[in-house]
Design a protein around this motif. Structure first.
Motif, PDB file in Angstrom:
ATOM      1  N   ARG A  34       0.830  -1.205   0.000  1.00 52.79           N
ATOM      2  CA  ARG A  34       0.000   0.000   0.000  1.00 52.79           C
ATOM      3  C   ARG A  34       0.864   1.255   0.000  1.00 52.79           C
ATOM      4  NH1 ARG A  34      -4.205   1.789   4.821  1.00 52.79           N
ATOM      5  NH2 ARG A  34      -5.012   3.662   3.806  1.00 52.79           N
ATOM      6  N   LEU A  35       1.930   1.228   0.797  1.00 55.89           N
ATOM      7  CA  LEU A  35       2.812   2.383   0.886  1.00 55.89           C
ATOM      8  C   LEU A  35       3.465   2.691  -0.448  1.00 55.89           C
ATOM      9  CD1 LEU A  35       3.990   4.412   2.966  1.00 55.89           C
ATOM     10  CD2 LEU A  35       5.910   2.846   3.235  1.00 55.89           C
ATOM     11  N   ALA A  36       3.816   1.647  -1.196  1.00 52.89           N
ATOM     12  CA  ALA A  36       4.470   1.833  -2.492  1.00 52.89           C
ATOM     13  C   ALA A  36       3.573   2.578  -3.479  1.00 52.89           C
ATOM     14  CB  ALA A  36       4.873   0.480  -3.068  1.00 52.89           C
ATOM     15  N   LYS A  37       2.256   2.456  -3.300  1.00 53.58           N
ATOM     16  CA  LYS A  37       1.306   3.103  -4.210  1.00 53.58           C
ATOM     17  C   LYS A  37       0.920   4.500  -3.744  1.00 53.58           C
ATOM     18  CE  LYS A  37      -0.726  -1.376  -5.400  1.00 53.58           C
ATOM     19  NZ  LYS A  37      -1.942  -2.220  -5.326  1.00 53.58           N
ATOM     20  N   THR A  38       1.405   4.887  -2.576  1.00 52.34           N
ATOM     21  CA  THR A  38       1.026   6.176  -2.005  1.00 52.34           C
ATOM     22  C   THR A  38       1.694   7.317  -2.744  1.00 52.34           C
ATOM     23  OG1 THR A  38       0.789   5.188   0.190  1.00 52.34           O
ATOM     24  CG2 THR A  38       1.027   7.574   0.102  1.00 52.34           C
ATOM     25  N   GLU A  39       0.915   8.331  -3.064  1.00 53.56           N
ATOM     26  CA  GLU A  39       1.454   9.539  -3.696  1.00 53.56           C
ATOM     27  C   GLU A  39       1.773  10.547  -2.596  1.00 53.56           C
ATOM     28  OE1 GLU A  39       3.051  12.075  -5.855  1.00 53.56           O
ATOM     29  OE2 GLU A  39       2.217  10.349  -6.930  1.00 53.56           O
ATOM     30  N   LEU A  40       3.035  10.930  -2.497  1.00 53.55           N
ATOM     31  CA  LEU A  40       3.457  11.814  -1.418  1.00 53.55           C
ATOM     32  C   LEU A  40       3.320  13.294  -1.758  1.00 53.55           C
ATOM     33  CD1 LEU A  40       6.670  10.073  -0.039  1.00 53.55           C
ATOM     34  CD2 LEU A  40       4.376  10.071   0.925  1.00 53.55           C
ATOM     35  N   ASN A  41       3.792  13.695  -2.930  1.00 50.52           N
ATOM     36  CA  ASN A  41       3.799  15.105  -3.270  1.00 50.52           C
ATOM     37  C   ASN A  41       2.483  15.477  -3.958  1.00 50.52           C
ATOM     38  OD1 ASN A  41       4.368  17.736  -3.948  1.00 50.52           O
ATOM     39  ND2 ASN A  41       6.468  17.296  -4.579  1.00 50.52           N
ATOM     40  N   PHE A  42       1.466  15.667  -3.138  1.00 47.96           N
ATOM     41  CA  PHE A  42       0.133  15.932  -3.660  1.00 47.96           C
ATOM     42  C   PHE A  42       0.084  17.269  -4.416  1.00 47.96           C
ATOM     43  CE2 PHE A  42      -0.765  13.501   0.386  1.00 47.96           C
ATOM     44  CZ  PHE A  42      -0.944  12.289  -0.258  1.00 47.96           C
ATOM     45  N   LYS A  43       0.795  18.264  -3.919  1.00 50.43           N
ATOM     46  CA  LYS A  43       0.783  19.571  -4.567  1.00 50.43           C
ATOM     47  C   LYS A  43       1.372  19.478  -5.977  1.00 50.43           C
ATOM     48  CE  LYS A  43       2.413  24.336  -4.120  1.00 50.43           C
ATOM     49  NZ  LYS A  43       3.198  25.300  -3.295  1.00 50.43           N
ATOM     50  N   SER A  44       2.495  18.796  -6.100  1.00 44.07           N
ATOM     51  CA  SER A  44       3.129  18.630  -7.413  1.00 44.07           C
ATOM     52  C   SER A  44       2.216  17.877  -8.367  1.00 44.07           C
ATOM     53  CB  SER A  44       4.458  17.885  -7.255  1.00 44.07           C
ATOM     54  OG  SER A  44       5.040  17.633  -8.506  1.00 44.07           O
ATOM     55  N   LYS A  45       1.556  16.831  -7.842  1.00 44.64           N
ATOM     56  CA  LYS A  45       0.637  16.034  -8.659  1.00 44.64           C
ATOM     57  C   LYS A  45      -0.526  16.891  -9.168  1.00 44.64           C
ATOM     58  CE  LYS A  45      -0.591  11.826 -10.046  1.00 44.64           C
ATOM     59  NZ  LYS A  45       0.283  10.947 -10.850  1.00 44.64           N
ATOM     60  N   LEU A  46      -1.054  17.738  -8.290  1.00 45.87           N
ATOM     61  CA  LEU A  46      -2.186  18.596  -8.662  1.00 45.87           C
ATOM     62  C   LEU A  46      -1.757  19.638  -9.703  1.00 45.87           C
ATOM     63  CD1 LEU A  46      -5.137  19.416  -8.166  1.00 45.87           C
ATOM     64  CD2 LEU A  46      -4.316  20.916  -6.331  1.00 45.87           C
ATOM     65  N   ILE A  47      -0.600  20.234  -9.499  1.00 50.78           N
ATOM     66  CA  ILE A  47      -0.108  21.244 -10.439  1.00 50.78           C
ATOM     67  C   ILE A  47       0.150  20.628 -11.813  1.00 50.78           C
ATOM     68  CG2 ILE A  47       1.847  22.756 -10.968  1.00 50.78           C
ATOM     69  CD1 ILE A  47       1.996  23.405  -7.975  1.00 50.78           C
ATOM     70  N   GLU A  48       0.710  19.414 -11.826  1.00 54.35           N
ATOM     71  CA  GLU A  48       0.951  18.719 -13.096  1.00 54.35           C
ATOM     72  C   GLU A  48      -0.370  18.481 -13.836  1.00 54.35           C
ATOM     73  OE1 GLU A  48       3.095  15.149 -12.315  1.00 54.35           O
ATOM     74  OE2 GLU A  48       4.898  16.187 -11.618  1.00 54.35           O
ATOM     75  N   TRP A  49      -1.392  18.094 -13.073  1.00 57.34           N
ATOM     76  CA  TRP A  49      -2.713  17.878 -13.677  1.00 57.34           C
ATOM     77  C   TRP A  49      -3.250  19.181 -14.270  1.00 57.34           C
ATOM     78  CZ3 TRP A  49      -7.567  19.890 -12.652  1.00 57.34           C
ATOM     79  CH2 TRP A  49      -8.638  19.240 -13.269  1.00 57.34           C
ATOM     80  N   GLY A  50      -3.100  20.275 -13.518  1.00 61.38           N
ATOM     81  CA  GLY A  50      -3.571  21.557 -13.999  1.00 61.38           C
ATOM     82  C   GLY A  50      -2.847  22.002 -15.263  1.00 61.38           C
ATOM     83  N   GLN A  51      -1.548  21.763 -15.302  1.00 59.96           N
ATOM     84  CA  GLN A  51      -0.771  22.129 -16.489  1.00 59.96           C
ATOM     85  C   GLN A  51      -1.166  21.285 -17.699  1.00 59.96           C
ATOM     86  OE1 GLN A  51       3.198  21.624 -14.977  1.00 59.96           O
ATOM     87  NE2 GLN A  51       3.351  23.746 -14.257  1.00 59.96           N
ATOM     88  N   LYS A  52      -1.447  20.036 -17.451  1.00 60.72           N
ATOM     89  CA  LYS A  52      -1.797  19.132 -18.545  1.00 60.72           C
ATOM     90  C   LYS A  52      -3.100  19.559 -19.225  1.00 60.72           C
ATOM     91  CE  LYS A  52      -2.692  14.250 -19.572  1.00 60.72           C
ATOM     92  NZ  LYS A  52      -2.756  12.860 -19.028  1.00 60.72           N
ATOM     93  N   TYR A  53      -4.085  19.950 -18.409  1.00 56.68           N
ATOM     94  CA  TYR A  53      -5.393  20.288 -18.959  1.00 56.68           C
ATOM     95  C   TYR A  53      -5.654  21.801 -19.015  1.00 56.68           C
ATOM     96  CZ  TYR A  53      -6.198  15.318 -18.375  1.00 56.68           C
ATOM     97  OH  TYR A  53      -6.082  13.946 -18.455  1.00 56.68           O
ATOM     98  N   LYS A  54      -4.587  22.602 -18.809  1.00 58.62           N
ATOM     99  CA  LYS A  54      -4.674  24.066 -18.932  1.00 58.62           C
ATOM    100  C   LYS A  54      -5.644  24.688 -17.929  1.00 58.62           C
ATOM    101  CE  LYS A  54      -2.109  23.431 -22.570  1.00 58.62           C
ATOM    102  NZ  LYS A  54      -0.640  23.625 -22.507  1.00 58.62           N
TER     103      LYS A  54
END
Length: 297
Positions: free
Chosen positions: A166-186
């Motif tokens: 379970r730990l291996a699947k955990t996403e730690l840097n939530f802010k980075s993940k969210l920003i990447e999503w925002g950049q991808k979809y403008k």
């Protein structure tokens, strides 16, 4: 087995019976040299200077324990995840040895109740418990060697308190993940500090709201602005991964904003075509499933 019997006999005649029993409950074995373990509990704010000038606190043990912990965790992950590549193993190890996880593990084994520190120096931001946990690993290494360290971390820590899969699947840097999503979809992502207050120990507490195209994606609280932004981002990712309605609302909000801008500042036909292409890319996000994340076990 023989060493355990000898330690029990020694314990009967020891003037520090209580300390030995305390560490036995925590570690699952009796210390040989109690001095290392006592030193692991002394925070730098309560440093003891001996008659010979030697400084006694847990900083040197923390340094040693940090290196030993990295090695042991790498060792265990190497054999547990036999088919995984170096990048995966490195990422998973970082999730185990990060300060937040070590702080929690220190509390799980009861280490936090025995740390010696000055109340004036206490802060939720300095990860005192996690540092003491590393110092404890350093003490075990000096007293018992690598093998006992490995066994302690595997049987008393990982097996009882961590789910590696379970730990291996955990996403730690939530802010980075969210920003990447925002950049991808403008989509525009922004963070706004709502308030800053203090807890009972006068430590600052921050509350931050994350906005996606002006719509609230959630709020987060933390003992630093960064922590509050991470917690807010985690909630936003949860919302995005579980609510197509929210994604549609974001797309609609962006569309309305573009119409407002268009009516205020008319654009050429060529520029309008470019905007429409961007809207088509953004609309695709409504039908795509975001990667889900889990909190630390």
């Amino acid at each position: 087995m023989l060493s355990t019997i000898i330690n029990k006999i020694r314990l009967l005649f020891s003037t520090e019976k209580e300390s030995y029993l305390c560490f036995y409950k925590m570690l699952g074995f009796y210390p040989k040299n109690l001095k290392y373990y006592k030193q692991a509990l002394i925070h730098k704010s309560s440093t003891i200077i001996e008659d010979n000038g030697c400084v006694q606190n847990n900083e040197r043990l923390e340094f040693l324990g940090d290196a030993v912990l990295d090695a042991v965790v790498a060792d265990l992950l190497f054999y547990y995840f036999k088919d995984k590549k170096e990048g995966f193993l490195t990422n998973t190890r970082s999730k185990i040895v990060q300060r937040e996880t070590l702080n929690r593990l220190a509390i799980e084994i009861g280490l936090d109740k025995h740390i010696v520190f000055s109340t004036k120096s206490y802060s939720h931001n300095n990860y005192m418990y996690g540092n003491a946990f590393e110092a404890l690993i350093g003490a075990i290494y000096l007293d018992k060697g690598y093998g006992v360290c490995r066994k302690f971390i595997e049987s008393r820590i990982i097996d009882q308190f961590l789910d590696l899969d379970r730990l291996a699947k955990t996403e730690l840097n939530f802010k980075s993940k969210l920003i990447e999503w925002g950049q991808k979809y403008k989509y525009k992502i922004s963070f706004e500090l709502i308030e800053e207050i203090q807890d009972e120990q006068c430590n600052p507490i921050f509350q931050t709201e994350v906005l996606i195209e002006g719509l609230s994606g959630g709020t987060g609280v933390g003992y630093s602005k960064k922590e509050s932004q991470q917690n807010a981002s985690a909630k936003a990712l949860d919302l995005l991964s579980g609510s197509t309605e929210f994604i549609e609302a974001i797309a609609h909000a962006k569309e309305e904003l573009l119409k407002l801008v268009d009516s205020t500042f008319p654009i050429s036909e060529e520029e309008n075509e470019e905007v429409e292409n961007q809207e088509e890319v953004s609309a695709l996000s409504c039908s795509e499933v975001l990667p889900t994340h889990q909190a630390d076990s």
